[in-house]
Design an enzyme around this catalytic site. Structure first.
Site, PDB file in Angstrom:
ATOM      1  N   LYS A   1      -2.240  -1.620  -3.752  1.00 56.79           N
ATOM      2  CA  LYS A   1      -3.101  -0.449  -3.630  1.00 56.79           C
ATOM      3  C   LYS A   1      -2.278   0.824  -3.725  1.00 56.79           C
ATOM      4  O   LYS A   1      -1.251   0.898  -3.048  1.00 56.79           O
ATOM      5  CB  LYS A   1      -3.823  -0.513  -2.279  1.00 56.79           C
ATOM      6  CG  LYS A   1      -4.673   0.694  -1.969  1.00 56.79           C
ATOM      7  CD  LYS A   1      -5.242   0.591  -0.587  1.00 56.79           C
ATOM      8  CE  LYS A   1      -5.960   1.889  -0.278  1.00 56.79           C
ATOM      9  NZ  LYS A   1      -6.350   2.018   1.085  1.00 56.79           N
TER      10      LYS A   1
ATOM     11  N   LYS B   1       0.861  -1.193   0.000  1.00 53.25           N
ATOM     12  CA  LYS B   1       0.000   0.000   0.000  1.00 53.25           C
ATOM     13  C   LYS B   1       0.892   1.235   0.000  1.00 53.25           C
ATOM     14  O   LYS B   1       1.739   1.407   0.889  1.00 53.25           O
ATOM     15  CB  LYS B   1      -0.895  -0.013   1.234  1.00 53.25           C
ATOM     16  CG  LYS B   1      -1.741   1.237   1.392  1.00 53.25           C
ATOM     17  CD  LYS B   1      -2.710   1.086   2.537  1.00 53.25           C
ATOM     18  CE  LYS B   1      -3.489   2.366   2.774  1.00 53.25           C
ATOM     19  NZ  LYS B   1      -4.412   2.244   3.914  1.00 53.25           N
TER      20      LYS B   1
HETATM   21  C1  PBG Z   1      -7.327   3.110   5.983  1.00 49.13           C
HETATM   22  C2  PBG Z   1      -7.646   3.065   4.549  1.00 49.13           C
HETATM   23  C3  PBG Z   1      -7.473   4.055   3.565  1.00 49.13           C
HETATM   24  C4  PBG Z   1      -8.021   3.553   2.399  1.00 49.13           C
HETATM   25  C5  PBG Z   1      -8.479   2.270   2.672  1.00 49.13           C
HETATM   26  N1  PBG Z   1      -8.218   1.980   4.014  1.00 49.13           N
HETATM   27  C6  PBG Z   1      -6.972   5.439   3.641  1.00 49.13           C
HETATM   28  C7  PBG Z   1      -5.588   5.784   3.941  1.00 49.13           C
HETATM   29  O1  PBG Z   1      -4.696   4.941   4.038  1.00 49.13           O
HETATM   30  O2  PBG Z   1      -5.393   6.970   4.113  1.00 49.13           O
HETATM   31  C8  PBG Z   1      -8.099   4.276   1.087  1.00 49.13           C
HETATM   32  C9  PBG Z   1      -9.169   3.830   0.184  1.00 49.13           C
HETATM   33  C10 PBG Z   1      -9.478   4.741  -0.944  1.00 49.13           C
HETATM   34  O3  PBG Z   1      -8.847   5.783  -1.178  1.00 49.13           O
HETATM   35  O4  PBG Z   1     -10.436   4.407  -1.632  1.00 49.13           O
HETATM   36  N2  PBG Z   1      -5.989   3.176   6.296  1.00 49.13           N
END
Ligand code: PBG
Length: 329
Positions: free
Chosen positions: A248, A195
């Site tokens: 992601k 991520k």
């Molecule tokens: C929680 C999380 C996030 C997303 C999914 N789980 C946000 C982040 O890391 O700031 C992002 C999902 C999206 O942008 O659709 N940590």
């Protein structure tokens, strides 16, 4: 001459030789749930995506069940936030309450829907970071038991799968141990393994009210410049026992997905994130692109690159368009 055009002559022959299918059961729809009553509030930066109060969730679930997609990913927005994000460890917290409602509703309708709990602290902490703070940074090891407890709470509420998204080192292992000790050996973990610290999460942070109050997430989420390191992250989650590995965001990271495919035998997921969705919606609403074809092409790209599962805000729209029987390409 290679006559590659021979197999492109008619729609039928193109369908026959098509290598990639969009698998509807492989689509996962994210849902945002908050306290209150009679709430169905559109997220300003995400046209077509709504925050629901639990008492109106049934309306959304009817659409999800009708669409026949594989699952939903639940994000809770608590009333009160604190330093440790205690709401997500609370069996009466918003996420647990929503999960319990969804599973009860599906049981009542005799429909199967995979309910995945996103496990992270950022929606629940007063500072908006994904773990607890020590000297201004997110403390890795001190955050692990909180994630494990949040996962256990979600599973006890009925979640079929948990998905830790905070990028803490060792979080998959911590959750696996806690679930196993509590007897939940059969609950799979989907790691948000690779991520990235991405600007494509902007609209989500609106939706989930989870932007960090200070600083950014670069000390835990990945640097977009690093492809090899992303593979290390994926393999580390595999070693810790993640059943499904995720990349992601999606579109700007298809190279990672394609490289991950031959490296692991586990299913791969990709998160088609909020910013990717909002860009498509904005362009479509401005009349600049053909939304149906663009979304179909984007979802196809994820499956072609190697995804088995796609988490996407387009899921319900996409299935609805199929009923209209339009030709995708
Ligand atoms: C929680 C999380 C996030 C997303 C999914 N789980 C946000 C982040 O890391 O700031 C992002 C999902 C999206 O942008 O659709 N940590």
């Amino acid at each position: 001459m290679e006559r590659l055009r021979r197999l492109r002559k008619t729609p039928l022959i193109r369908d026959m030789v098509a290598e990639t299918q969009i698998k509807v059961k492989g689509l996962i729809y994210p849902i945002f749930v908050q306290w209150g009553s009679h709430i169905r509030q559109e997220v300003p930066s995400m046209p077509g995506v709504y925050r629901y109060s639990v008492d109106r969730l049934a309306e959304l679930l009817d659409q999800v069940l009708q669409a026949g997609i594989g699952g939903v990913m639940v994000f809770g927005i608590p009333e009160k936030k604190d330093e440790t994000g205690s709401d997500c460890q609370n069996p009466k917290g918003i996420a647990a309450t929503a999960i319990r409602f969804i599973k009860d509703y599906c049981r009542e309708k005799q429909k199967d829907l995979l309910v995945i709990a996103d496990i992270c602290l950022c929606e629940y902490t007063s500072h908006g970071h994904c773990g607890v703070l020590e000297q201004g940074d997110v403390a890795n090891d001190a955050s692990l038991p909180l994630h494990a407890q949040a996962a256990l709470t979600a599973v006890q509420a009925g979640a079929d799968m948990v998905a830790p998204s905070s990028m803490m080192d060792g979080v998959v292992n911590a959750i696996r141990n806690t679930l196993d000790q509590a007897g939940y050996t059969q609950i799979p973990i989907m790691g948000y393994s690779a991520k990235f610290a991405s600007s494509f999460y902007g609209p989500f942070r609106d939706a989930a009210d989870s932007a960090p109050q200070q600083g950014d997430r670069k000390s835990y989420q990945m640097d977009p410049r690093n492809g090899r390191e992303a593979l290390r992250e994926l393999l580390a989650d595999e070693q810790e026992g993640a059943d499904i590995l995720m990349v992601k965001p999606g579109l700007s990271y298809l190279d990672i997905l394609a490289k991950a495919r031959p490296l692991t035998l586990r299913p791969l997921a990709v998160y088609n994130v909020s910013g990717e969705y909002s860009m498509v919606k904005a362009a479509a609403n401005a009349g600049m692109i053909d939304e149906k074809r663009i979304v179909t092409e984007i979802l196809t790209a994820f499956f072609r690159a190697g995804a088995d599962l796609v988490i996407t805000y387009h899921a319900l729209d996409y299935v609805r368009w199929q009923e209209g029987n339009h030709e995708p390409f």
